[in-house]
Scaffold this motif. Structure first.
Motif, mmCIF file in Angstrom:
data_model
loop_
_atom_site.group_PDB
_atom_site.id
_atom_site.type_symbol
_atom_site.label_atom_id
_atom_site.label_comp_id
_atom_site.label_asym_id
_atom_site.label_seq_id
_atom_site.Cartn_x
_atom_site.Cartn_y
_atom_site.Cartn_z
ATOM 1 N N GLY A 438 0.802 -1.210 0.000
ATOM 2 C CA GLY A 438 0.000 0.000 0.000
ATOM 3 C C GLY A 438 0.836 1.262 0.000
ATOM 4 O O GLY A 438 1.877 1.327 0.651
ATOM 5 N N VAL A 439 0.376 2.272 -0.758
ATOM 6 C CA VAL A 439 1.016 3.591 -0.751
ATOM 7 C C VAL A 439 -0.072 4.639 -0.501
ATOM 8 O O VAL A 439 -1.237 4.435 -0.854
ATOM 9 C CB VAL A 439 1.744 3.882 -2.083
ATOM 10 C CG1 VAL A 439 2.914 2.937 -2.272
ATOM 11 C CG2 VAL A 439 0.788 3.797 -3.265
ATOM 12 N N PRO A 440 0.279 5.754 0.123
ATOM 13 C CA PRO A 440 -0.717 6.780 0.431
ATOM 14 C C PRO A 440 -1.365 7.350 -0.826
ATOM 15 O O PRO A 440 -0.722 7.467 -1.876
ATOM 16 C CB PRO A 440 0.094 7.854 1.167
ATOM 17 C CG PRO A 440 1.321 7.153 1.660
ATOM 18 C CD PRO A 440 1.620 6.098 0.629
ATOM 19 N N ASN A 441 -2.641 7.712 -0.696
ATOM 20 C CA ASN A 441 -3.376 8.312 -1.805
ATOM 21 C C ASN A 441 -4.358 9.337 -1.248
ATOM 22 O O ASN A 441 -5.094 9.035 -0.298
ATOM 23 C CB ASN A 441 -4.117 7.234 -2.593
ATOM 24 C CG ASN A 441 -4.942 7.799 -3.727
ATOM 25 O OD1 ASN A 441 -6.113 8.110 -3.552
ATOM 26 N ND2 ASN A 441 -4.333 7.933 -4.902
ATOM 27 N N ASP A 442 -4.376 10.549 -1.817
ATOM 28 C CA ASP A 442 -5.201 11.629 -1.281
ATOM 29 C C ASP A 442 -6.687 11.305 -1.337
ATOM 30 O O ASP A 442 -7.447 11.691 -0.447
ATOM 31 C CB ASP A 442 -4.925 12.928 -2.051
ATOM 32 C CG ASP A 442 -3.545 13.490 -1.746
ATOM 33 O OD1 ASP A 442 -2.993 13.116 -0.687
ATOM 34 O OD2 ASP A 442 -3.015 14.266 -2.567
ATOM 35 N N LYS A 443 -7.122 10.605 -2.364
ATOM 36 C CA LYS A 443 -8.548 10.335 -2.540
ATOM 37 C C LYS A 443 -9.009 9.117 -1.766
ATOM 38 O O LYS A 443 -10.037 9.143 -1.077
ATOM 39 C CB LYS A 443 -8.859 10.156 -4.026
ATOM 40 C CG LYS A 443 -10.326 9.904 -4.322
ATOM 41 C CD LYS A 443 -10.569 9.799 -5.831
ATOM 42 C CE LYS A 443 -12.038 9.562 -6.128
ATOM 43 N NZ LYS A 443 -12.288 9.453 -7.604
ATOM 44 N N TRP A 444 -8.259 8.027 -1.873
ATOM 45 C CA TRP A 444 -8.698 6.752 -1.303
ATOM 46 C C TRP A 444 -8.015 6.413 0.027
ATOM 47 O O TRP A 444 -8.342 5.407 0.635
ATOM 48 C CB TRP A 444 -8.434 5.616 -2.301
ATOM 49 C CG TRP A 444 -9.088 5.828 -3.630
ATOM 50 C CD1 TRP A 444 -8.492 6.113 -4.815
ATOM 51 C CD2 TRP A 444 -10.490 5.785 -3.907
ATOM 52 N NE1 TRP A 444 -9.412 6.256 -5.819
ATOM 53 C CE2 TRP A 444 -10.656 6.051 -5.293
ATOM 54 C CE3 TRP A 444 -11.634 5.566 -3.130
ATOM 55 C CZ2 TRP A 444 -11.899 6.094 -5.905
ATOM 56 C CZ3 TRP A 444 -12.882 5.606 -3.739
ATOM 57 C CH2 TRP A 444 -13.003 5.861 -5.111
ATOM 58 N N GLY A 445 -7.085 7.243 0.455
ATOM 59 C CA GLY A 445 -6.360 6.961 1.678
ATOM 60 C C GLY A 445 -5.141 6.088 1.424
ATOM 61 O O GLY A 445 -4.031 6.383 1.860
ATOM 62 N N GLU A 446 -5.364 5.022 0.674
ATOM 63 C CA GLU A 446 -4.292 4.089 0.353
ATOM 64 C C GLU A 446 -4.691 3.321 -0.897
ATOM 65 O O GLU A 446 -5.860 2.999 -1.092
ATOM 66 C CB GLU A 446 -4.092 3.120 1.526
ATOM 67 C CG GLU A 446 -2.813 2.321 1.503
ATOM 68 C CD GLU A 446 -2.669 1.465 2.755
ATOM 69 O OE1 GLU A 446 -1.520 1.187 3.140
ATOM 70 O OE2 GLU A 446 -3.689 1.059 3.341
ATOM 71 N N VAL A 447 -3.719 3.061 -1.752
ATOM 72 C CA VAL A 447 -3.959 2.244 -2.942
ATOM 73 C C VAL A 447 -2.796 1.271 -3.105
ATOM 74 O O VAL A 447 -1.738 1.424 -2.485
ATOM 75 C CB VAL A 447 -4.108 3.105 -4.221
ATOM 76 C CG1 VAL A 447 -5.355 3.978 -4.157
ATOM 77 C CG2 VAL A 447 -2.862 3.954 -4.449
ATOM 78 N N GLY A 448 -2.991 0.288 -3.957
ATOM 79 C CA GLY A 448 -1.967 -0.709 -4.163
ATOM 80 C C GLY A 448 -0.922 -0.294 -5.180
ATOM 81 O O GLY A 448 -1.212 0.403 -6.149
#
Length: 511
Positions: A438-448
């Motif tokens: 997982g890496v941080p993502n502004d929209k989803w919180g975390e994405v693969g």
């Protein structure tokens, strides 16, 4: 005998058949009579160096008979062996020496630079050099064995006494020392004997590191207990292992998925005679279906298993009878072990529901060395060990390992389990390795994000990957980015270091 511990096993086995071959190393055999004598001599030598009951002896080396001889010798004295990962850096070895309070460090000449620096920093006064000439400040392993006495040693050692301390991989924070007792090691060794129907004529191959419980407690010690032969390889090289299997008629072994994949990718795999194999355990990381099917096609039914250092390691095993009908599961609880899957409230889940795997049994660790808080946090409900792994059981009690709780990706409220995605990506032609994290993502919180290694001359773009996974996985499970690497970081057991991947590629990506 007063000693009921593991240290007496060479003597007890030698009473049955003293000239049977116990160990083969570098084409040289060691009989049970010789193993008993060498362990006894080593115990006398360690005592002469000042080792007392309860003291710790650390061992730092590639695979070598000293792992078994050291375990038996310390067991005769009521002392404790501390096997150390041969890939550790000097500061990491120093930490383990200090944390365990080791009195003596046994190490290979090859790792002398790390050993000398670590011993000096940790204040370990006595070093014993195995597999090479000792330096001026150390003594030689073979020399002290040759000079020691052979008088029988029989001290009070019970099943409750510590047998060895094995440090966890330490993927987060400092590693913890797992204390396994003589009773715990005995039951850990009995589990595969009972469940896999191991025999006294087993020819067991050890190519995985002996500083981990799988090679030690699941392959080597059960074989010694039954009176079979342990072939110790210094390390793993796919072509060499295929040759040993064929020439030595290997019947039993263990490997992590990456080892098995390397063997099946070797040019000699198709022609190698694997017909002697009766049992081959695969564990320590999620097993891709591709790997299981590759070996099934060669007539080798891989017995998937599951366990941890803290459980010695066996918890679940898929016995040979059900390898095909339950392909992909980790099996059922081992004979002397209980396993349950529970939800966040500690209630056992229903078939098909995911939950944390928890383990209870006499093979489970006694404690984390000098870590009362960590020990207390690891157990719930009067002795159930919290694995931190996610599993799901079917209506017949077979459990499938889903992933590590800490590796689970929470994206937009959805729980994503990387192992499922990795198995799908590994089906893509040319992909030889994969780790999803997982890496941080502004929209989803975390994405693969998928870290991928490719076979020579293979190519892959993100668009190719996305197109391939469409229809195979739900859209929210498909990684939103990928990185192509020459090598995916792993620890000594083949587990992907996802903490390192997250550190390297944690910059948020807009989607």
């Amino acid at each position: 005998m007063r000693n009921q511990g593991v240290g007496t096993w060479p003597f007890r086995s030698s009473r049955r058949d003293p000239e049977a071959t116990a160990i083969v190393f570098r084409e040289q055999g060691i009989s049970y009579r010789e193993l008993d004598e060498r362990a006894t001599r080593l115990a006398h030598a360690l005592a002469d160096l000042g080792l007392e009951r309860g003291d710790r002896v650390a061992l730092l080396s590639a695979n070598h008979p000293s792992y078994l001889e050291g375990l038996f010798a310390t067991g005769l004295l009521g002392a404790v062996l501390v096997p150390l990962n041969a890939r550790l850096t000097a500061p990491e070895v120093t930490y383990a020496l200090r944390d365990s309070g080791a009195r003596i460090l046994v190490h290979s000449a090859e790792l002398g630079q790390v050993a000398v620096a670590s011993a000096e920093e940790a204040g370990v006064q006595t070093r014993v050099v195995v597999d090479g000439a000792p330096d001026a400040d150390a003594v030689g392993y073979e020399q002290i064995i040759a000079a020691a006495g052979v008088e029988r040693i029989d001290r009070d050692v019970s099943h409750d006494d510590a047998c060895f301390i094995m440090y966890t991989s330490g993927t987060t924070g400092n590693p913890k020392g797992v204390v396994l007792t003589h009773g715990g090691v005995t039951f850990a060794s009995m589990n595969p004997i009972v469940d896999l129907d191991l025999r006294s004529d087993e020819v067991s191959l050890v190519a995985a590191p002996l500083f981990h419980t799988a090679a030690l407690n699941y392959i080597s010690l059960p074989t010694i207990l039954k009176g079979g032969t342990v072939i110790i390889e210094e390390g793993f090289e796919a072509g060499r292992i295929l040759k040993v299997i064929e020439e030595r008629k290997v019947t039993y072994s263990f490997g992590v998925p990456t080892m098995l994949d390397a063997m099946s990718a070797h040019p000699d795999f198709a022609s190698a005679d694997l017909s002697s194999i009766r049992r081959w355990i695969v564990a320590a990381a999620p097993v891709p279906p591709r790997t299981l099917h590759t070996y099934t096609e060669r007539g080798v039914n891989l017995c998937q298993g599951y366990g941890l250092t803290e459980t010695g390691p066996g918890a679940l095993v898929l016995t040979p009878k059900f390898v095909e009908s339950k392909l992909g599961t980790a099996g059922v609880p081992q004979f002397f072990t209980d396993v349950r899957v529970v939800d966040v409230d500690g209630v056992e889940t229903k078939p098909g529901e995911r939950g944390e795997i928890q383990i209870q049994g006499p093979n489970v660790m006694r404690e984390y060395w000098n870590r009362e808080d960590a020990t207390a946090a690891a157990f719930v409900d009067g002795g159930w060990f919290r694995s931190g792994d996610v599993g799901v059981r079917d209506d017949e009690g077979y459990i499938t390992i889903v992933d590590r709780l800490k590796d689970m990706i929470i994206s937009g409220g959805e729980n994503i389990y990387p192992a499922e995605i990795e198995a799908a990506i590994l089906e893509y032609p040319g992909v030889v390795g994969c780790g999803v994290f997982g890496v941080p993502n502004d929209k989803w919180g975390e994405v693969g994000c998928a870290a991928i290694t490719l076979a020579p001359d293979s190519t892959l773009t993100y668009d190719d990957l996305e197109s391939f996974l469409n229809g195979r996985l739900a859209r929210f499970k498909i990684p939103k980015s990928m990185v192509l690497l020459e090598e995916i970081p792993r620890n000594a057991t083949g587990k992907i270091r996802k903490d390192r991947l997250r550190d390297m590629y944690s910059t948020p990506e807009p989607v």
